[in-house]
Design an enzyme around this catalytic site. Structure first.
Site, PDB file in Angstrom:
ATOM      1  N   SER A 124      41.812  43.708  35.559  1.00 51.52           N
ATOM      2  CA  SER A 124      42.405  44.167  37.038  1.00 51.52           C
ATOM      3  C   SER A 124      41.847  45.458  36.686  1.00 51.52           C
ATOM      4  O   SER A 124      42.607  45.939  34.862  1.00 51.52           O
ATOM      5  CB  SER A 124      42.886  44.759  37.776  1.00 51.52           C
ATOM      6  OG  SER A 124      43.638  45.627  38.357  1.00 51.52           O
ATOM      7  N   TYR A 149      52.374  43.157  37.340  1.00 50.54           N
ATOM      8  CA  TYR A 149      51.052  42.597  37.911  1.00 50.54           C
ATOM      9  C   TYR A 149      50.066  43.043  36.881  1.00 50.54           C
ATOM     10  O   TYR A 149      49.671  42.350  35.868  1.00 50.54           O
ATOM     11  CB  TYR A 149      50.647  42.801  39.055  1.00 50.54           C
ATOM     12  CG  TYR A 149      48.764  42.809  39.237  1.00 50.54           C
ATOM     13  CD1 TYR A 149      48.070  43.248  39.949  1.00 50.54           C
ATOM     14  CD2 TYR A 149      48.604  41.371  39.436  1.00 50.54           C
ATOM     15  CE1 TYR A 149      46.835  43.472  39.194  1.00 50.54           C
ATOM     16  CE2 TYR A 149      47.370  41.302  39.179  1.00 50.54           C
ATOM     17  CZ  TYR A 149      46.869  42.542  38.842  1.00 50.54           C
ATOM     18  OH  TYR A 149      45.144  42.040  39.283  1.00 50.54           O
ATOM     19  N   LYS A 153      48.377  41.454  33.343  1.00 57.57           N
ATOM     20  CA  LYS A 153      46.928  41.450  32.701  1.00 57.57           C
ATOM     21  C   LYS A 153      46.445  41.867  31.528  1.00 57.57           C
ATOM     22  O   LYS A 153      45.600  41.476  30.601  1.00 57.57           O
ATOM     23  CB  LYS A 153      45.816  42.469  34.057  1.00 57.57           C
ATOM     24  CG  LYS A 153      46.181  41.822  35.238  1.00 57.57           C
ATOM     25  CD  LYS A 153      45.846  40.147  35.340  1.00 57.57           C
ATOM     26  CE  LYS A 153      45.339  39.936  36.789  1.00 57.57           C
ATOM     27  NZ  LYS A 153      44.610  38.106  36.752  1.00 57.57           N
TER      28      LYS A 153
END
Ligand code: WQD
Length: 333
Positions: A124, A149, A153
């Site tokens: 992302s 989050y 990643k």
């Protein structure tokens, strides 16, 4: 060629399975349906006229994972399975790191034991944190992530780099998505988050359909042309086609670690989206200006040159296409 798609019933996963099947790949879906619905599988079958195998279970269960590789000669894995709500990740860091990092560690262990070393990893743009300059190239500094989050990643990207350093036989494509939006033009599959949508476009769609009263625009005091946040929105079908290009790249190069931004290289503001959604769909979007959302950054959009040059990836759908397809899906669902 047999492709294992983890999270294959999810938003980006399902659109990618459609394109894989259309290109005559054999698809195996692994999903625990924590953020997707089983009915999506029949829609994939209907859209492609093809079938695919399903393994329902959790990637945290290594025995379950190993069984898939024992029962199937898998050539490549596309790993979508992850929790992805930025706001939720701030409230549930342990769940996010367990699900998003431990599951990949299990997958990598089982893959190397099964001598399957081709992987497309769903990363992302959040790994760039608050970018110093835009547009963002793959050489831009990563880190400074503002939520678990994005950090999960970042951690997985580091794991993959260390893995490749330890064994150059690995063949890895890391794809950094900007903002995936829209839906399959058929209106049969699309973004269907559980509960109140955290992301802008599904929220706007539900305001347009009357399911939600009005959109809160999180801040209009950013240093941007109209004060609202700017992002790089990419149609989910274009994004799915980017995964096909990544699989084709891995088939060609056989080994290596490659990183690509998947975006269109254009930044649109929140107000741009509201106005465009209203004009292409002839609907009114009620909105109000609200305080900024914690963890948000002002501007984020990609320089898509490298993916175009090395993957031949050229997203073709416009913002109008994205918002027309999003509304079409909302009306159908
Ligand atoms: C876009 C813009 C908000 C909702 C996140 C993840 C990213 C990816 C996409 C997984 C921002 C504004 C939003 C609302 C608003 N996720 N907004 N009102 O935060 O850029 O990216 O989702 O793949 O990894 O980080 O997307 O759609 O939430 O926000 O004003 O109700 O819309 O402030 O400027 P974001 P988003």
């Amino acid at each position: 060629m047999k492709i294992l798609v983890t999270g294959g019933a999810g938003y980006i996963g399902s659109h990618t399975c459609v394109e894989l099947l259309n290109k005559n790949y054999q698809v195996i879906i692994l999903d625990n349906f924590s953020n997707s619905k089983k009915e999506v599988l029949d829609k994939i079958r209907f859209l492609t006229g093809k079938d695919m195998k399903l393994y329902e279970g959790n990637m945290l269960d290594k025995k379950f994972l190993m069984n898939i590789f024992q029962e199937n000669e898998i050539d490549c894995v596309i790993d979508f399975a992850a929790y992805k709500a930025v706001g939720e990740s701030v409230k549930k860091p342990v769940e996010y790191y367990t699900n998003n990092v431990s599951s990949v560690l299990n997958l990598l262990d089982v893959m190397q034991k099964s001598n399957c070393k081709s992987l497309v990893f769903s990363s992302s743009a959040t790994v760039y944190g608050d970018p110093k300059t835009v547009p963002i190239t793959e050489e831009a500094e990563i880190g400074g992530t503002t939520n678990p989050y994005g950090t999960s990643k970042l951690f997985v990207e580091q794991i993959l780099k260390d893995l490749y350093q330890s064994d150059n036989e690995w063949n890895i494509c890391i794809l950094r998505y900007f903002n995936p939006v829209g839906a399959h033009p058929s209106g049969l599959i699309g973004e269907d988050p559980k509960g109140i949508p955290a992301n802008l476009v599904p929220y706007i769609s539900k305001v347009a359909s009357g399911k939600l009263e009005s959109l809160s625009i999180f801040g209009n005091d950013y240093d941007t042309k109209d004060g609202t946040g700017i992002r790089d929105y990419i149609h989910v079908v274009d994004l799915a086609l980017g995964h096909i290009k990544a699989v084709e790249k891995l088939c060609k190069v056989k080994k290596g670690l490659h990183i690509y931004n998947l975006g269109i290289g254009i930044g649109y503001s929140v107000l741009d989206l509201v106005k465009t959604f209203e004009s292409v769909n002839c609907v009114k979007i009620n909105y109000k200006i609200s305080p900024r959302r914690a963890g948000d950054i002002a501007i984020c959009y990609s320089d898509p040159t490298k993916a175009k040059k090395e993957l031949g990836f050229e997203p073709s759908k416009t913002l109008e296409d994205m918002l027309k397809d999003a509304w079409n899906y909302e009306k159908n669902s």
